[in-house]
Scaffold this motif. Structure first.
Motif, mmCIF file in Angstrom:
data_model
loop_
_atom_site.group_PDB
_atom_site.id
_atom_site.type_symbol
_atom_site.label_atom_id
_atom_site.label_comp_id
_atom_site.label_asym_id
_atom_site.label_seq_id
_atom_site.Cartn_x
_atom_site.Cartn_y
_atom_site.Cartn_z
ATOM 1 N N SER A 141 0.712 -1.216 -0.109
ATOM 2 C CA SER A 141 -0.322 0.103 0.107
ATOM 3 C C SER A 141 0.771 1.209 -0.016
ATOM 4 O O SER A 141 0.532 2.199 -0.421
ATOM 5 N N ILE A 180 1.936 1.962 -3.374
ATOM 6 C CA ILE A 180 0.858 2.470 -4.310
ATOM 7 C C ILE A 180 0.668 4.157 -3.901
ATOM 8 O O ILE A 180 0.470 4.762 -4.848
ATOM 9 N N GLU A 203 -4.649 -5.993 -10.278
ATOM 10 C CA GLU A 203 -5.908 -6.132 -9.195
ATOM 11 C C GLU A 203 -5.553 -5.254 -8.077
ATOM 12 O O GLU A 203 -6.653 -4.786 -7.700
ATOM 13 N N LEU A 204 -4.534 -5.033 -7.625
ATOM 14 C CA LEU A 204 -4.190 -4.087 -6.302
ATOM 15 C C LEU A 204 -4.742 -2.655 -6.779
ATOM 16 O O LEU A 204 -5.342 -1.853 -5.959
ATOM 17 N N LEU A 245 -8.566 -2.628 -6.917
ATOM 18 C CA LEU A 245 -9.110 -2.484 -5.704
ATOM 19 C C LEU A 245 -9.247 -1.219 -5.025
ATOM 20 O O LEU A 245 -9.936 -0.707 -4.287
ATOM 21 N N THR A 246 -8.076 -0.314 -5.456
ATOM 22 C CA THR A 246 -8.154 0.943 -4.937
ATOM 23 C C THR A 246 -8.784 2.053 -5.726
ATOM 24 O O THR A 246 -8.668 3.269 -5.572
ATOM 25 N N GLY A 247 -9.348 1.524 -6.779
ATOM 26 C CA GLY A 247 -10.003 2.357 -7.715
ATOM 27 C C GLY A 247 -9.277 3.416 -8.727
ATOM 28 O O GLY A 247 -9.874 4.281 -9.044
ATOM 29 N N LEU A 248 -8.051 3.042 -8.797
ATOM 30 C CA LEU A 248 -7.050 3.775 -9.538
ATOM 31 C C LEU A 248 -7.154 3.835 -10.919
ATOM 32 O O LEU A 248 -6.965 4.718 -11.675
ATOM 33 N N GLU A 262 1.323 -5.711 5.761
ATOM 34 C CA GLU A 262 0.701 -4.465 5.783
ATOM 35 C C GLU A 262 0.422 -4.603 7.414
ATOM 36 O O GLU A 262 0.486 -3.522 7.994
ATOM 37 N N LEU A 280 -13.432 5.398 -2.406
ATOM 38 C CA LEU A 280 -12.901 5.218 -3.859
ATOM 39 C C LEU A 280 -13.700 6.066 -4.820
ATOM 40 O O LEU A 280 -13.320 6.320 -5.850
ATOM 41 N N ARG A 298 -9.070 12.436 -1.405
ATOM 42 C CA ARG A 298 -8.766 11.169 -0.510
ATOM 43 C C ARG A 298 -7.792 11.405 0.633
ATOM 44 O O ARG A 298 -6.618 12.070 0.246
ATOM 45 N N LEU A 305 -4.928 2.610 3.587
ATOM 46 C CA LEU A 305 -5.051 1.584 2.391
ATOM 47 C C LEU A 305 -4.522 0.138 2.782
ATOM 48 O O LEU A 305 -5.068 -0.810 2.448
ATOM 49 N N GLY A 306 -3.647 0.108 3.953
ATOM 50 C CA GLY A 306 -3.191 -0.991 4.269
ATOM 51 C C GLY A 306 -4.112 -1.906 4.817
ATOM 52 O O GLY A 306 -4.089 -3.187 4.388
ATOM 53 N N TYR A 350 -7.238 -1.831 4.454
ATOM 54 C CA TYR A 350 -8.125 -2.202 3.352
ATOM 55 C C TYR A 350 -7.670 -3.255 2.416
ATOM 56 O O TYR A 350 -8.475 -4.054 2.020
ATOM 57 N N PHE A 351 -6.452 -3.192 2.169
ATOM 58 C CA PHE A 351 -5.837 -4.239 1.304
ATOM 59 C C PHE A 351 -6.057 -5.749 2.122
ATOM 60 O O PHE A 351 -6.472 -6.668 1.698
#
Lengths: 114, 137
Positions: free
Chosen positions: A57, A60, A88-89, A92-95, B44, B95, B102, B107-108, B110-111
């Motif tokens: 994270s 990212i 996929e990561l 997940l973060t909507g990026l 994480e 998101l 934001r 995020l960690g 959340y992952f």
């Protein structure tokens, strides 16, 4: 395996190649890339990730900061050649709906140079 | 197969522990497309413990089980750091917001919640327990 970062300018675009694993130990190196973006005369930046196998994270977060910086500096930005697990990561973060992504380096260079 | 690791809450020990966990799992689970997701989640949580909890120790237990040719890893991280506030555990990044709006962080965990099949956190008698279960494909 740690993270290997190389930088080169191609067709007026700064290509930052990430290889290996972007874990917590790579955080400082990734943040240092922000300085390279500030210093470059290139009109665009591409993160080329074909051989990047792991991204946490914090990494990212660094890429988000790079994208924001490019936007603020008026430089175009694109991610290139994401492996499925890395894509996929980002999903997940909507990026993926925010940051431009290309399937190859050539496509990314074309997008950013245009 | 069951393994226990004891770590000092230092980032360099996190790297060593993750390498050991990954090597151990790979020696049993020959082809796992989503092993990386488990390692990311583990990293994480470990990094969060090291950076924010003021723990003096971390214990990691993990167990691999095979059923019907499918492997599952069960892991428990135990540390004596500060209890994680509920609002931190429950927070997920919005998101739908543009990147400029934001909030940094969050995020960690959340992952962890997204990448792990079953995740639970409890604080009992001064210790934090982080339970994770991940099916390997």
């Amino acid at each position: 395996m740690s993270l290997d970062i190389t930088k080169e300018v191609k067709d007026g675009v700064l290509v930052i190649t990430l290889k290996g694993r972007a874990a917590h130990s790579a955080n400082q190196e990734l943040n240092a890339v922000l300085n390279d973006i500030k210093m470059t005369d290139a009109t665009g930046v591409v993160f080329y990730m074909k051989e990047l196998s792991y991204l946490n994270s914090m990494a990212i977060g660094s890429i988000i900061e790079a994208f924001k910086l490019c936007t603020a500096l008026g430089k175009k930005f694109c991610l290139a050649s994401l492996r499925p697990e890395i894509e996929e990561l980002f999903r997940l973060t909507g990026l993926l709906s925010v940051i431009p992504v290309a399937s190859t380096l050539e496509e990314a260079l074309s997008k950013v140079s245009a | 197969m069951r393994t226990e690791l004891f770590l000092k809450p230092k980032l360099e020990e996190v790297s060593t522990a993750l390498e050991k966990v990954e090597a151990t799992i790979r020696s049993f689970v020959k082809s796992s497309e989503n092993l990386g997701e488990f390692i990311i989640a583990l990293e994480e949580i470990l990094v969060n413990i090291v950076k924010y909890s003021k723990a003096s120790y971390i214990k990691l237990e993990f167990e691999l089980r095979e059923e019907n040719r499918k492997w599952t890893v069960f892991s428990i991280l135990i540390d004596d750091g500060e209890e994680v506030p509920k609002h931190i555990l429950d927070t997920s990044p919005d998101l739908s917001l543009p990147l400029s709006k934001r909030k940094i962080g969050g995020l960690g965990l959340y992952f962890v919640k997204k990448l792990i099949d079953e995740f639970k956190y409890e604080h009992i008698n001064g210790e934090n327990f982080w339970f994770m279960k991940k099916y390997f494909s």
